[in-house]
Motif scaffolding. Structure first.
Motif, PDB file in Angstrom:
ATOM      1  N   LYS B  78      -2.367  64.629  39.357  1.00  0.00           N
ATOM      2  CA  LYS B  78      -3.315  63.562  39.682  1.00  0.00           C
ATOM      3  C   LYS B  78      -2.862  62.204  39.164  1.00  0.00           C
ATOM      4  O   LYS B  78      -2.985  61.189  39.855  1.00  0.00           O
ATOM      5  N   GLN B  79      -2.329  62.207  37.938  1.00  0.00           N
ATOM      6  CA  GLN B  79      -1.984  60.927  37.309  1.00  0.00           C
ATOM      7  C   GLN B  79      -0.947  60.128  38.100  1.00  0.00           C
ATOM      8  O   GLN B  79      -0.858  58.910  37.939  1.00  0.00           O
ATOM      9  N   PHE B  80      -0.177  60.831  38.960  1.00  0.00           N
ATOM     10  CA  PHE B  80       0.878  60.117  39.696  1.00  0.00           C
ATOM     11  C   PHE B  80       0.405  59.621  41.068  1.00  0.00           C
ATOM     12  O   PHE B  80       1.032  58.750  41.657  1.00  0.00           O
ATOM     13  N   VAL B  81      -0.681  60.213  41.583  1.00  0.00           N
ATOM     14  CA  VAL B  81      -1.201  59.743  42.873  1.00  0.00           C
ATOM     15  C   VAL B  81      -2.503  58.958  42.702  1.00  0.00           C
ATOM     16  O   VAL B  81      -2.940  58.258  43.612  1.00  0.00           O
ATOM     17  N   HIS B  82      -3.093  59.064  41.515  1.00  0.00           N
ATOM     18  CA  HIS B  82      -4.384  58.417  41.249  1.00  0.00           C
ATOM     19  C   HIS B  82      -4.362  58.008  39.771  1.00  0.00           C
ATOM     20  O   HIS B  82      -4.952  58.681  38.924  1.00  0.00           O
ATOM     21  N   PRO B  83      -3.650  56.917  39.451  1.00  0.00           N
ATOM     22  CA  PRO B  83      -3.353  56.613  38.047  1.00  0.00           C
ATOM     23  C   PRO B  83      -4.610  56.432  37.184  1.00  0.00           C
ATOM     24  O   PRO B  83      -5.643  55.989  37.671  1.00  0.00           O
ATOM     25  N   ALA B  84      -4.460  56.781  35.912  1.00  0.00           N
ATOM     26  CA  ALA B  84      -5.577  56.700  34.972  1.00  0.00           C
ATOM     27  C   ALA B  84      -6.081  55.268  34.839  1.00  0.00           C
ATOM     28  O   ALA B  84      -7.253  55.041  34.551  1.00  0.00           O
ATOM     29  N   ARG B  85      -5.208  54.317  35.021  1.00  0.00           N
ATOM     30  CA  ARG B  85      -5.585  52.912  34.873  1.00  0.00           C
ATOM     31  C   ARG B  85      -4.658  52.092  35.759  1.00  0.00           C
ATOM     32  O   ARG B  85      -3.441  52.255  35.716  1.00  0.00           O
ATOM     33  N   ARG B  86      -5.228  51.241  36.588  1.00  0.00           N
ATOM     34  CA  ARG B  86      -4.371  50.385  37.397  1.00  0.00           C
ATOM     35  C   ARG B  86      -5.084  49.091  37.760  1.00  0.00           C
ATOM     36  O   ARG B  86      -6.310  49.047  37.894  1.00  0.00           O
ATOM     37  N   LYS B  87      -4.287  48.054  37.924  1.00  0.00           N
ATOM     38  CA  LYS B  87      -4.830  46.753  38.304  1.00  0.00           C
ATOM     39  C   LYS B  87      -5.075  46.754  39.801  1.00  0.00           C
ATOM     40  O   LYS B  87      -4.245  47.224  40.580  1.00  0.00           O
ATOM     41  N   LEU B  88      -6.236  46.233  40.224  1.00  0.00           N
ATOM     42  CA  LEU B  88      -6.536  46.162  41.648  1.00  0.00           C
ATOM     43  C   LEU B  88      -6.174  44.796  42.218  1.00  0.00           C
ATOM     44  O   LEU B  88      -5.564  44.701  43.271  1.00  0.00           O
ATOM     45  N   TRP B  89      -6.580  43.756  41.539  1.00  0.00           N
ATOM     46  CA  TRP B  89      -6.223  42.402  41.986  1.00  0.00           C
ATOM     47  C   TRP B  89      -6.313  41.428  40.838  1.00  0.00           C
ATOM     48  O   TRP B  89      -6.832  41.736  39.772  1.00  0.00           O
ATOM     49  N   GLN B  90      -5.811  40.236  41.072  1.00  0.00           N
ATOM     50  CA  GLN B  90      -5.947  39.170  40.095  1.00  0.00           C
ATOM     51  C   GLN B  90      -6.201  37.867  40.832  1.00  0.00           C
ATOM     52  O   GLN B  90      -5.929  37.743  42.028  1.00  0.00           O
ATOM     53  N   THR B  91      -6.755  36.923  40.108  1.00  0.00           N
ATOM     54  CA  THR B  91      -6.991  35.621  40.720  1.00  0.00           C
ATOM     55  C   THR B  91      -6.946  34.547  39.658  1.00  0.00           C
ATOM     56  O   THR B  91      -7.171  34.835  38.483  1.00  0.00           O
ATOM     57  N   ASP B  92      -6.601  33.334  40.063  1.00  0.00           N
ATOM     58  CA  ASP B  92      -6.667  32.187  39.177  1.00  0.00           C
ATOM     59  C   ASP B  92      -7.775  31.269  39.666  1.00  0.00           C
ATOM     60  O   ASP B  92      -8.153  31.314  40.837  1.00  0.00           O
ATOM     61  N   ARG B  93      -8.315  30.462  38.763  1.00  0.00           N
ATOM     62  CA  ARG B  93      -9.411  29.571  39.141  1.00  0.00           C
ATOM     63  C   ARG B  93      -8.966  28.683  40.310  1.00  0.00           C
ATOM     64  O   ARG B  93      -7.871  28.142  40.290  1.00  0.00           O
ATOM     65  N   ASP B  94      -9.789  28.563  41.312  1.00  0.00           N
ATOM     66  CA  ASP B  94      -9.485  27.820  42.536  1.00  0.00           C
ATOM     67  C   ASP B  94      -8.286  28.420  43.283  1.00  0.00           C
ATOM     68  O   ASP B  94      -7.682  27.750  44.123  1.00  0.00           O
ATOM     69  N   GLY B  95      -7.946  29.648  42.952  1.00  0.00           N
ATOM     70  CA  GLY B  95      -6.787  30.244  43.600  1.00  0.00           C
ATOM     71  C   GLY B  95      -7.195  31.353  44.550  1.00  0.00           C
ATOM     72  O   GLY B  95      -8.352  31.493  44.922  1.00  0.00           O
ATOM     73  N   GLU B  96      -6.244  32.148  44.931  1.00  0.00           N
ATOM     74  CA  GLU B  96      -6.493  33.213  45.887  1.00  0.00           C
ATOM     75  C   GLU B  96      -6.550  34.560  45.180  1.00  0.00           C
ATOM     76  O   GLU B  96      -6.013  34.716  44.088  1.00  0.00           O
ATOM     77  N   TYR B  97      -7.186  35.506  45.830  1.00  0.00           N
ATOM     78  CA  TYR B  97      -7.198  36.871  45.316  1.00  0.00           C
ATOM     79  C   TYR B  97      -5.872  37.528  45.692  1.00  0.00           C
ATOM     80  O   TYR B  97      -5.530  37.614  46.872  1.00  0.00           O
ATOM     81  N   VAL B  98      -5.146  37.950  44.687  1.00  0.00           N
ATOM     82  CA  VAL B  98      -3.832  38.542  44.925  1.00  0.00           C
ATOM     83  C   VAL B  98      -3.915  40.032  44.620  1.00  0.00           C
ATOM     84  O   VAL B  98      -4.137  40.419  43.469  1.00  0.00           O
TER      85      VAL B  98
END
Lengths: 249, 357
Positions: B78-98
């Motif tokens: 499971k840990q390799f196809v559904h990681p225990a912790r992962r980042k979904l997105w990031q954004t900066d103020r007045d920026g875009e969702y990456v």
């Protein structure tokens, strides 16, 4: 709102949790830019008068003077965050409650008649309302930064109150109790340390105190199965959170 | 059907690495046979086995040099196809969702047993189709003391869903290899091998077949789906709640438990924010936190939720059982609560109350 002010207060404690603030080396400059450190005597003797937006309170209440001082700290603080096992549960110095405080005094001090102390060591929350509690002996640096960044962003901090096991398993660590028979308090202990001790093949010492609704009885049976006798089990729980109600034995 | 020798297995690993795969397989670390990224076949656990019991797992040296003769370890695939912790997105103020960048390196899983192959299929059903890892399964010839895949219909023979499947044979040490997909056949192409002889195939088949009778655990022979559906008011939940630590270990080690939560993090400058996803457990009180508080505050209600979902309402949701019989929840429960024993007790309680009625 202008730059929010931060004050750090010490009650009965070892200063280790306050030092965690200085230990935020990579973030310290950014922190100093985001908040005005108005009172932090570990770092500077300059004290700016209150009120303060955030107070970090270290230590437990063990003297009559502290009973009144904590009230003054609360009055001057918009947000009050207790830092560490002493401030949230009474700390290791609460072991006095299992013994005769007068006897301790006479053994430790040459002139005990000059020492004014209480027979108890109580958490800050026993005296004033507390907004957030950071557990641990010492606290976790990342959790301290989380509380401060959440405050700055106006959001609720992420402070999970589950078992250490959830973090241990998310890190992919092998359970030291199951695989090595090492006694571990992780299944009843509040998470937040990143499963630090199991990552070094040690059982959890429970320094973050009890999680929400721990099943101590069930774990005690397992500690016996790991070979601990009753005295050893008492000692396992009588450390940094000895008088936390769930751990008290 | 063909035969690889032990060197052939190393060749297979090397060739997968050479074709850009991250090869994941069993290896010894921290007093356990864990799943980890391999840099060569020499890291496989030759000659290591395990002894398992409720709440107990011990590595032991085997008398032979078998590679795959060990039951489920502390983690699942499971840990390799559904990681225990992962980042979904990031954004900066007045920026875009990456959106967070995902590692697109193709995965190859080596030594996936029947129970775990079924679990990967169930996870795929739950999470939707992602990039499919190359799966080299291992038919089980040595079930452990906590195994009950034969009760759940997922083993000891692996499949369907593998690209290649190995059956380990000893004296001399070799592996019968069978091809499941063209992708598996391509992976096998560069590896030295020979045709399998009739007695080798027969020996492999009979060892796998006999494994069915060597399972350490068995589920009660009742319809578990209706048993759990009918047991919501059982006394047994109070009994198990006395023993359950509600620590969440069973859900974390379960190869099909998939629940996650998200948290938003910001930095001190207030200029940067990220959203992270991490595994959570239905044993956490916060898991059922709705407006006003948590729905399942008692340990009994949380254990009941887990077991009922796993064995019963999973059918309603995903069309199968959520349990594959790997036994991890029994072994890695610090107090050794046994899912098969709990199911049997619920069955006994129901038939007892049936008898009284």
């Amino acid at each position: 709102m202008g730059t929010p002010s931060l004050a750090v207060w010490k009650f009965t404690s070892c200063d280790g949790c306050q030092l965690t603030l200085l230990d935020c080396e990579d973030e310290l400059l950014a922190l100093a830019g985001a908040v005005r450190i108005a009172r932090f005597t570990e770092a500077s003797s300059t004290v700016i008068q209150g009120p303060y937006d955030v107070s970090l309170v270290e230590g437990s209440v063990t003297t009559p003077e502290e009973l009144t001082r904590i009230q003054r700290v609360r009055e001057q603080s918009k947000i009050l965050v207790t830092i560490g096992a002493c401030a949230t549960a009474g700390g290791i110095q609460a072991l006095r409650e299992f013994s005769d405080i007068a006897e301790y005094q006479s053994l430790v001090y040459a002139s005990p008649q000059h020492v004014e102390t209480l027979a108890t060591s109580t958490p800050i929350s026993a005296h004033v309302p507390v907004d957030y509690e950071l557990r641990g002996c010492p606290i976790d640096r990342r959790q301290l930064l989380e509380v401060l960044t959440a405050f700055l962003a106006g959001r609720k901090p992420n402070l999970p109150d589950t078992s250490v096991c959830t973090e241990c398993k998310r890190r992919g660590l092998t359970c030291v109790m199951v695989a090595d028979g090492i006694p571990c308090l992780g299944p009843v202990t509040h998470t937040g340390c990143g499963a630090l001790c199991p990552a070094h093949n040690r059982g959890c010492f429970g320094c973050f105190g009890p999680m929400n609704q721990p099943n101590i009885t069930a774990l005690v049976d397992q500690l016996r199965a790991c070979g601990l006798d009753e005295r050893a089990i008492d000692r396992a729980f009588r450390t940094f959170n000895a008088t936390a109600p769930e751990f008290r034995r | 059907m063909e035969i690889l020798d032990r060197d052939g297995l190393n060749h297979l690993v090397d060739s997968l690495l050479a074709t850009g795969h991250r090869v994941i397989g069993p290896t010894v670390r921290d007093s356990a046979i864990v799943l980890d990224e391999l840099s060569g076949g020499a890291q496989l656990p030759d000659g290591w086995g395990v002894e398992v019991a409720p709440g107990s797992y011990r590595l032991r040296r085997r008398e032979d040099m078998a590679v795959f003769a060990h039951s489920a370890g502390p983690q699942s695939w499971k840990q390799f196809v559904h990681p225990a912790r992962r980042k979904l997105w990031q954004t900066d103020r007045d920026g875009e969702y990456v959106p967070a960048e995902e590692d697109r390196t193709p995965l190859a899983f080596l030594g996936v047993r029947g129970c775990d192959l079924a679990a990967l299929g169930i996870l795929g059903q739950v999470l939707g189709d992602g990039p499919r890892p190359l799966v080299i399964a291992a038919n089980c010839t040595e079930p452990g003391g906590l195994c009950f895949c034969s009760s759940m219909g997922t083993g000891p023979a692996a499949g369907p869903g593998y690209d290649l499947v190995l059956t380990e044979l000893l004296d001399p040490h070799r592996f019968l290899v069978e091809v499941g997909t063209p992708r598996g056949a391509r992976a096998l192409l560069p590896v030295p091998r020979r045709s399998a002889r009739g007695p080798e195939v027969a020996s492999a088949r009979s060892q796998v077949a006999s494994a069915t009778g060597r399972m350490g655990r068995v589920m009660p022979e009742v319809d578990l789906r209706t048993l759990l559906r009918d047991s919501s008011a059982a006394q047994r939940w109070n009994d198990v709640a006395q023993r359950c630590l509600t620590c969440g270990n069973c859900t974390m080690v379960c190869p099909t438990c998939f629940c996650t939560s998200t948290e938003d993090v910001t930095d001190l400058t207030g200029q940067h924010a990220e959203r992270w996803q991490h595994w959570v457990s239905c044993f956490e009180i916060d898991f059922s936190h709705l407006h006003g508080g948590s729905v399942r505050t008692s340990a009994a209600s949380r254990y009941r939720q887990w077991l009922t979902h796993k064995l019963s309402s999973w059918y309603d949701q995903f069309g199968s059982s959520g349990c594959v019989g790997c036994g991890r929840c029994i072994g890695w429960c610090p107090v050794g609560i046994d899912i098969t024993e709990e199911a049997a007790a619920l069955a006994a309680e129901r038939s007892g109350s049936d008898a009284r009625a």
